[in-house]
Structure formats: structure tokens, C-alpha cells
Write a protein that holds these residues in place. Structure first.
Motif, PDB file in Angstrom:
ATOM      1  N   UNK A   5       0.808  -1.226   0.000  1.00 15.30           N
ATOM      2  CA  UNK A   5       0.000   0.000   0.000  1.00 15.30           C
ATOM      3  C   UNK A   5       0.837   1.271   0.000  1.00 15.30           C
ATOM      4  N   UNK A   6       2.142   1.131  -0.028  1.00 17.13           N
ATOM      5  CA  UNK A   6       2.971   2.345   0.037  1.00 17.13           C
ATOM      6  C   UNK A   6       4.158   2.232  -0.921  1.00 17.13           C
ATOM      7  N   UNK A   7       4.906   3.303  -1.006  1.00 12.99           N
ATOM      8  CA  UNK A   7       6.078   3.349  -1.881  1.00 12.99           C
ATOM      9  C   UNK A   7       7.316   3.680  -1.053  1.00 12.99           C
ATOM     10  N   UNK A   8       7.481   2.987   0.075  1.00 12.61           N
ATOM     11  CA  UNK A   8       8.573   3.372   0.975  1.00 12.61           C
ATOM     12  C   UNK A   8       9.958   2.951   0.480  1.00 12.61           C
ATOM     13  N   UNK A   9      10.006   2.048  -0.506  1.00 11.56           N
ATOM     14  CA  UNK A   9      11.268   1.744  -1.189  1.00 11.56           C
ATOM     15  C   UNK A   9      10.958   1.618  -2.676  1.00 11.56           C
ATOM     16  N   UNK A  10      12.002   1.563  -3.497  1.00 15.36           N
ATOM     17  CA  UNK A  10      11.787   1.411  -4.946  1.00 15.36           C
ATOM     18  C   UNK A  10      11.131   0.065  -5.259  1.00 15.36           C
ATOM     19  N   UNK A  11      11.450  -0.967  -4.465  1.00 12.78           N
ATOM     20  CA  UNK A  11      10.836  -2.277  -4.708  1.00 12.78           C
ATOM     21  C   UNK A  11       9.349  -2.257  -4.349  1.00 12.78           C
ATOM     22  N   UNK A  12       9.017  -1.633  -3.221  1.00 11.47           N
ATOM     23  CA  UNK A  12       7.597  -1.464  -2.876  1.00 11.47           C
ATOM     24  C   UNK A  12       6.866  -0.733  -4.009  1.00 11.47           C
ATOM     25  N   UNK A  13       7.535   0.274  -4.579  1.00  5.89           N
ATOM     26  CA  UNK A  13       6.929   1.096  -5.641  1.00  5.89           C
ATOM     27  C   UNK A  13       6.552   0.248  -6.855  1.00  5.89           C
ATOM     28  N   UNK A  14       7.413  -0.705  -7.214  1.00  5.69           N
ATOM     29  CA  UNK A  14       7.122  -1.586  -8.355  1.00  5.69           C
ATOM     30  C   UNK A  14       5.787  -2.307  -8.136  1.00  5.69           C
ATOM     31  N   UNK A  15       5.612  -2.919  -6.962  1.00 10.13           N
ATOM     32  CA  UNK A  15       4.389  -3.678  -6.697  1.00 10.13           C
ATOM     33  C   UNK A  15       3.177  -2.754  -6.510  1.00 10.13           C
ATOM     34  N   UNK A  16       3.433  -1.550  -6.004  1.00  6.21           N
ATOM     35  CA  UNK A  16       2.375  -0.544  -5.830  1.00  6.21           C
ATOM     36  C   UNK A  16       1.715  -0.234  -7.176  1.00  6.21           C
ATOM     37  N   UNK A  17       2.559   0.028  -8.215  1.00  2.84           N
ATOM     38  CA  UNK A  17       2.006   0.369  -9.534  1.00  2.84           C
ATOM     39  C   UNK A  17       1.495  -0.869 -10.272  1.00  2.84           C
ATOM     40  N   UNK A  18       2.108  -2.026 -10.006  1.00  3.08           N
ATOM     41  CA  UNK A  18       1.627  -3.265 -10.644  1.00  3.08           C
ATOM     42  C   UNK A  18       0.197  -3.578 -10.204  1.00  3.08           C
ATOM     43  N   UNK A  19      -0.153  -3.164  -8.975  1.00  2.00           N
ATOM     44  CA  UNK A  19      -1.523  -3.346  -8.485  1.00  2.00           C
ATOM     45  C   UNK A  19      -2.472  -2.293  -9.054  1.00  2.00           C
ATOM     46  N   UNK A  20      -2.010  -1.051  -9.046  1.00  2.00           N
ATOM     47  CA  UNK A  20      -2.902   0.065  -9.406  1.00  2.00           C
ATOM     48  C   UNK A  20      -3.005   0.317 -10.904  1.00  2.00           C
ATOM     49  N   UNK A  21      -1.915   0.097 -11.643  1.00  2.00           N
ATOM     50  CA  UNK A  21      -1.931   0.348 -13.093  1.00  2.00           C
ATOM     51  C   UNK A  21      -1.296  -0.831 -13.821  1.00  2.00           C
ATOM     52  N   UNK A  22      -1.822  -2.036 -13.637  1.00  2.00           N
ATOM     53  CA  UNK A  22      -1.160  -3.247 -14.159  1.00  2.00           C
ATOM     54  C   UNK A  22      -0.911  -3.224 -15.661  1.00  2.00           C
ATOM     55  N   UNK A  23      -1.831  -2.629 -16.434  1.00  2.00           N
ATOM     56  CA  UNK A  23      -1.705  -2.689 -17.900  1.00  2.00           C
ATOM     57  C   UNK A  23      -1.082  -1.430 -18.510  1.00  2.00           C
ATOM     58  N   UNK A  24      -0.697  -0.513 -17.663  1.00  2.00           N
ATOM     59  CA  UNK A  24      -0.019   0.694 -18.179  1.00  2.00           C
ATOM     60  C   UNK A  24       1.419   0.320 -18.538  1.00  2.00           C
ATOM     61  N   UNK A  25       1.897   0.820 -19.686  1.00  2.00           N
ATOM     62  CA  UNK A  25       3.271   0.521 -20.105  1.00  2.00           C
ATOM     63  C   UNK A  25       4.247   1.247 -19.181  1.00  2.00           C
ATOM     64  N   UNK A  26       5.187   0.492 -18.614  1.00  5.71           N
ATOM     65  CA  UNK A  26       6.214   1.096 -17.767  1.00  5.71           C
ATOM     66  C   UNK A  26       7.472   1.409 -18.575  1.00  5.71           C
ATOM     67  N   UNK A  27       7.969   0.422 -19.376  1.00  8.39           N
ATOM     68  CA  UNK A  27       9.231   0.633 -20.086  1.00  8.39           C
ATOM     69  C   UNK A  27       9.124   0.280 -21.570  1.00  8.39           C
ATOM     70  N   UNK A  28       9.783   1.098 -22.396  1.00  5.17           N
ATOM     71  CA  UNK A  28       9.850   0.863 -23.841  1.00  5.17           C
ATOM     72  C   UNK A  28      11.317   0.712 -24.232  1.00  5.17           C
ATOM     73  N   UNK A  29      11.642  -0.443 -24.798  1.00  4.70           N
ATOM     74  CA  UNK A  29      13.042  -0.784 -25.096  1.00  4.70           C
ATOM     75  C   UNK A  29      13.280  -0.938 -26.605  1.00  4.70           C
ATOM     76  N   UNK A  30      14.148  -0.109 -27.197  1.00  9.22           N
ATOM     77  CA  UNK A  30      14.502  -0.313 -28.608  1.00  9.22           C
ATOM     78  C   UNK A  30      15.634  -1.340 -28.735  1.00  9.22           C
ATOM     79  N   UNK A  31      15.682  -2.014 -29.873  1.00  8.31           N
ATOM     80  CA  UNK A  31      16.717  -3.021 -30.137  1.00  8.31           C
ATOM     81  C   UNK A  31      17.527  -2.616 -31.372  1.00  8.31           C
ATOM     82  N   UNK A  32      18.751  -3.144 -31.500  1.00 10.39           N
ATOM     83  CA  UNK A  32      19.604  -2.767 -32.642  1.00 10.39           C
ATOM     84  C   UNK A  32      18.977  -3.009 -34.010  1.00 10.39           C
ATOM     85  N   UNK A  33      18.037  -3.977 -34.110  1.00  8.30           N
ATOM     86  CA  UNK A  33      17.415  -4.262 -35.423  1.00  8.30           C
ATOM     87  C   UNK A  33      16.281  -3.289 -35.755  1.00  8.30           C
ATOM     88  N   UNK A  34      16.059  -2.309 -34.884  1.00  4.04           N
ATOM     89  CA  UNK A  34      15.015  -1.312 -35.137  1.00  4.04           C
ATOM     90  C   UNK A  34      13.686  -1.624 -34.474  1.00  4.04           C
TER      91      UNK A  34
END
Length: 561
Positions: A5-34
Motif C-alpha cells: 500500500x505504500x512506496x517506501x522503497x523502490x521495490x515497494x513502488x514496483x508492486x504498488x504500480x503493478x496493483x494500481x496500473x497493471x496494464x499501463x506501459x512502464x518501459x519501452x526498449x529499442x533493439x539494434x534491429x530497429x
């Protein structure tokens, strides 16, 4: 899914958003092949828990140090989080390290295993580092790793069930060892707790309004606290989307994809952006066009769009001083560039200029919860919520750098005005004496040198009659010279810049000449730190035998032969 229920560490923060915004994109990664991949908060948490389960199965000693080597990527961040979820301590290694230093960090930290991430041996130190990795050190490869002969992240997470009860750390626990990029000597292992790491986000929310709608591009080394604090920690705490850069060649494309709303960079890159624009639209032409009412705003908007910064509402510069003239230039085109200040030892949480309240030429005022004072020799001392636990296995050094009443000795000389704004005036250790016995502080002189064809400046000249400037040209100007172009215009411009700088400094600080050096200064050749600050002692040592001959030439501008 783990319920928090809180964001008292960065790890807590990961699970906090995974509960509240599970389908929101967190990271976008490009690859060398485009191609690019997207990972949602729920997917990121799932991957982290699967890798954490695997790490637990290895039965490493409690609180083991685990190395993390690679360029920025979504899996770098997930590996960091997985290390914590398994109850261990992460030890990031700069991808540009030489093999000997990498071996030292692994040995000194007593690393029990290491993740190897995105590396290709071209713009990093992999070709050297690979020869120094202990043969008995267990390795796991992230995507884009050069090691295909060791267990792979994708294979492990595909066959491992998520850890049901991850380690949810207490804020006071040791989270990471940050080995200083160091302009001198062996890197020191700065111990940070989860509490010191999260302090930067806790404080940021009182300075900048940040929320889930923001976007950032991650491209400066995550092994350094600047990127780890401004980008990794902030994205986890505030829940906004993070984009990564693929390579230097695709940087503009990566920026355009990210359309960042908050952009953090270091002076060297702000300078490169400025020089690139000046190459296409010379300063004299800019002055004329900026005076024409209708064209003025059109051109400025076009410049920002070309840079990929037209969506930015908070632009931040830090890690080294940036010339006030350059900051004014950015502000003039509509980008409120805000200078901030911090150190590895306080997780970058120290001072900042606030939107609408900035004083150009200062690093701003103390952040919420930060105290400062000016000590003997004009040294700035700081007490911050982000302050380290101490140096790993080096209590003596901790006592040396932290006062008895808990203030960090920054090693920076500073002055504080009546409103609490701090101006950094140089490094205590950078001071040198001329042959006349006069002290010279190089940084303020270097920051006055802003010729559009000069990229980096190092003021040298210890025990000489007057100081001098060693300069590297911008990529465009160097390419022009390499093609056999006329050097006269560049030489005249640098000579004029010398006159401008010398008119602003004391007699004993006046630069006798400028040397245009042949070799570019890079992280790979050891002339720059990973945050692109000059390694003054390395540069001075490299050119010390040539200095007497250059002084004897009695020329204003000298080209290294």
C-alpha cells in the motif's frame, strides 16, 4: 501479485504500480534491429518475481553482493529489482570500465554472481572487461548480452514460477554499493540504503509536480547515482513511462520516440546539442532571426522540435558546471534549464533550482530536508536525507569525509548568497599555483570559455608563469579540419574567445594560450568520467611533457602535432 500500500522503497513502488496500473506501459526498449518492446507494470513485476525466485534457489549467502554490468535497458532495471526482491545487494558496474577496475570492483564488493546486460564492445569496455571476469563467478545474461554461453534471463524466467513472498526491505537496509566514477584513485564503494535512495523522489515531489503522465529517456549510465536517482528511482516512485536509447547513432530517433516531458542531461551533452544547432544556424544568424517578431517563435519552436525536446517542461542539468551563457541560450529558445547539484555520497539529493525561481550561475537552494554550511577553505558541507551509510569496508575514509556532526565534506568550494542560493566556485583539490605563487581555480575559467566550435576545455599550468587552456573541438569542427579544411577561421575564433575570457578574469588567471589537442577526450581513453566530467589529473599527466614547449612557442593558439 504482491500486495503493498505504500512506496517506501523502490521495490515497494514496483508492486504498488503493478496493483494500481497493471496494464499501463512502464518501459519501452529499442533493439539494434530497429524493433521495440513494451513492458507493463504487471509484466515487469512478474519478471522480477520470477528472477528473484531463481536467485533464491541459488542459496547465496544472505545479503550477497551481485554485480550488474551493462548499458541501460529495461532488463537492467528489472535485474536491480530482482536482486532486492531476493534479499541481496546490487553492485552496478560502469559499462565503460577497463578490465582492471572491473576486477577490482568485483573483488572489493565480494560479488557472488553477476548479471551481464547490453554490451557490444564498440562504445563500451567489454573487450577488456571480459578478460578479467573470474572464471568461477556465476553469470546470468540479460537480452543483448554478448555472453550466450551462460544462463539467459529469458530462459530462466520462462521456466521459473514467480516468488510468492519476495523480500520487502526495511528502508534502513543496505540496497546498493555505488562505486564512484572517480576523477582520481581507486573507486570507493558508496553504501546506500533503500531510504537514502527514495529520499530523492520524496523531495522531488515538493519541488516539481511529477505524475504518471510524465515520460523520461534513460541514456546516461545507470551505474551512476545521477541517472539512478533522476530516472530509475523517479520512474518507480511516480509511476511514469521510461524509454531507453538504443545507441548514439539513433539518439535523435530515440528522443523523438520518447517525447520526454522531463529531461535530465549533463553539461557535455547540453553543449553538444548547442554546438549541433550552431553548426546549422550560426550564432550571428540566430541573433538576426531572433529579433524578427514572427520568425522568432517559429524558429525557436523548430529548434526544440529538432532536438526532440519540444514536450519538455522540466529540463535539468547536473554533474558538472554549465556555462551561464549556454543556460541563457536554452532559456531564450523556450527551455527553462534548471541546474541541480548532488554527489554519489548523497544519492544526488542536495541542491536544485526550482521552476520560475532559478538563478542562472547557481545550483539553486537546499532541497527539502537538506542543511548546508561553508567551512574552512570555502568548502561546502552538506547534510542530506540521501546521505550514504558510509564507504564499504573503509571506515577510515568515511570518518575522513563525514564530520562528527554528520555533514558530508563535498570537496567543492562554494559561496551562498543572502537568499540561500549556492554558487560552486571550484574544486578544493583542483586549485593549483602558478610560478608566481598565485592560486588558480580552473572551473570558473573553463565555464567562461564558450566558443561554438570548442567542445571541452581544461585549464592547466601548475608552476607555469600563467595558466593555459587545452581544448577539444566539436565533432563537426574536427571533421572539417580532418577533411583538410582551413584552420584559420577556427584559430581566429579561439583567439578572440581567449581575449573575451581574459577580460573577465584576474591578471594571474589570464590564459597564456590555447592548445587544440588532437585526440578526443572520451570515457574509453580514460579522459572523461562516465558522467562526462574531465579527469583533470589524467589529462594534465597526458600533456605535461609537451607543456614547456608550448609555453616556449609564445603563440596564442597552438595545434597539437
Amino acid at each position: 501479485m504482491v500486495n503493498v500500500d505504500d512506496r517506501k522503497t523502490t521495490l515497494h513502488s514496483l508492486f504498488y504500480w503493478a496493483q494500481r496500473s497493471p496494464d499501463m506501459v512502464y518501459m519501452t526498449q529499442p533493439y539494434p534491429d530497429g524493433s521495440t518492446t513494451e513492458i507493463t507494470w504487471k509484466q515487469a513485476a512478474d519478471q522480477v518475481l520470477r528472477m528473484a525466485a531463481h536467485l533464491k534457489s541459488l542459496e547465496l549467502p544472505e545479503k550477497s553482493c551481485i554485480g550488474l554490468l551493462g548499458k541501460n535497458s529495461d532488463h537492467w532495471i528489472m535485474a536491480d529489482l530482482a536482486i532486492w526482491a531476493a534479499g541481496h545487494v546490487s553492485v552496478p558496474l560502469y559499462p565503460t570500465l577497463n578490465g582492471e577496475t572491473a576486477a577490482y570492483v568485483l573483488e572489493h564488493s565480494e560479488a557472488k554472481m553477476m548479471f551481464i546486460g547490453k554490451l557490444d564492445g564498440t562504445a563500451d569496455g567489454w573487450n577488456d572487461i571480459k578478460n578479467y571476469i573470474p572464471e568461477d563467478l556465476p553469470l546470468i545474461s540479460l537480452p543483448m548480452s554478448p555472453r550466450k554461453d551462460v544462463p539467459q534471463w529469458k530462459d530462466i524466467t520462462a521456466k521459473t514460477e514467480p516468488l510468492k513472498e519476495p523480500h520487502l526491505p526495511h528502508p534502513s537496509e543496505l540496497a546498493t554499493l555505488v562505486y564512484t566514477s572517480g576523477s582520481t584513485g581507486r573507486p570507493k564503494g558508496v553504501m546506500h540504503s533503500f531510504e537514502t535512495m527514495i529520499s530523492v523522489a520524496e523531495g522531488l515531489k515538493q519541488i516539481f509536480p511529477v505524475d504518471q503522465n510524465d515520460r523520461m529517456l534513460s541514456y546516461l549510465p545507470l551505474a551512476h547515482v545521477a541517472e539512478r536517482a533522476a530516472v530509475q528511482t523517479s520512474s518507480l516512485y511516480f509511476g511514469f513511462q521510461l524509454f531507453f536509447a538504443n545507441s548514439l547513432d539513433t539518439f535523435q530517433e530515440d528522443l523523438q520516440r520518447a517525447r520526454p516531458t522531463i529531461f535530465f542531461s549533463v553539461p557535455r551533452l547540453w553543449m553538444k546539442f548547442y554546438l549541433a544547432i550552431c553548426d546549422k544556424l550560426p550564432p550571428k544568424k540566430q541573433k538576426i532571426l531572433f529579433r524578427i517578431p514572427i520568425l522568432n517563435s517559429l524558429i525557436k519552436r523548430k529548434i526544440l522540435k529538432q532536438l526532440g525536446l519540444n514536450h519538455v517542461r522540466a529540463a535539468i542539468t547536473g554533474a558538472a558546471p554549465l556555462a551561464p551563457e549556454i543556460i541563457h541560450w536554452y532559456r531564450n529558445i523556450g527551455l527553462e534549464l534548471l541546474e541541480v547539484y548532488g554527489m554519489s555520497e548523497n544519492f544526488g539529493y542536495s541542491h536544485a533550482n526550482r521552476p520560475g525561481e532559478a538563478k542562472v550561475g547557481t545550483v539553486g537552494v537546499a532541497n527539502p530536508g537538506v542543511e548546508h554550511r561553508i567551512a574552512e577553505g570555502d568548502e561546502l558541507q552538506v547534510k542530506s536525507p540521501g546521505q550514504m551509510i558510509g564507504f564499504f569496508k573503509n571506515e577510515e575514509k568515511t570518518k575522513e569525509e563525514v564530520t562528527e556532526d554528520g555533514f558530508l565534506k563535498t570537496g567543492d568550494m562554494a559561496e551562498v548568497d543572502s537568499e540561500g542560493y549556492v554558487r560552486i566556485t571550484g574544486r578544493v583539490k583542483d586549485l593549483f599555483k602558478t610560478a608566481k605563487g598565485k592560486y588558480v581555480v580552473p572551473v570558473p575559467i573553463e565555464s567562461k570559455f564558450t566558443h561554438p566550435k570548442v567542445e571541452v576545455v581544461c585549464v592547466a599550468g601548475a608552476n607555469q608563469p600563467q595558466p593555459c587552456a587545452l581544448v577539444t573541438l566539436s565533432e563537426e569542427a574536427q571533421a572539417e579540419v580532418d577533411r583538410g579544411g582551413d584552420k584559420t577561421e577556427i584559430e581566429n575564433g579561439i583567439a578572440e574567445e581567449l581575449d573575451v575570457v581574459n577580460a573577465k578574469v584576474e591578471d594571474h588567471e589570464k590564459l597564456a594560450f590555447a592548445v587544440v589537442v588532437k585526440e578526443p577526450w572520451t570515457m574509453e581513453n580514460g579522459m572523461l568520467t562516465p558522467t562526462m566530467k574531465i579527469k583533470r589529473n589524467v589529462i594534465e599527466d597526458h600533456y605535461k611533457d609537451k607543456l614547456p614547449k608550448w609555453y616556449d612557442q609564445k603563440k596564442k593558439v597552438i595545434w597539437e602535432e
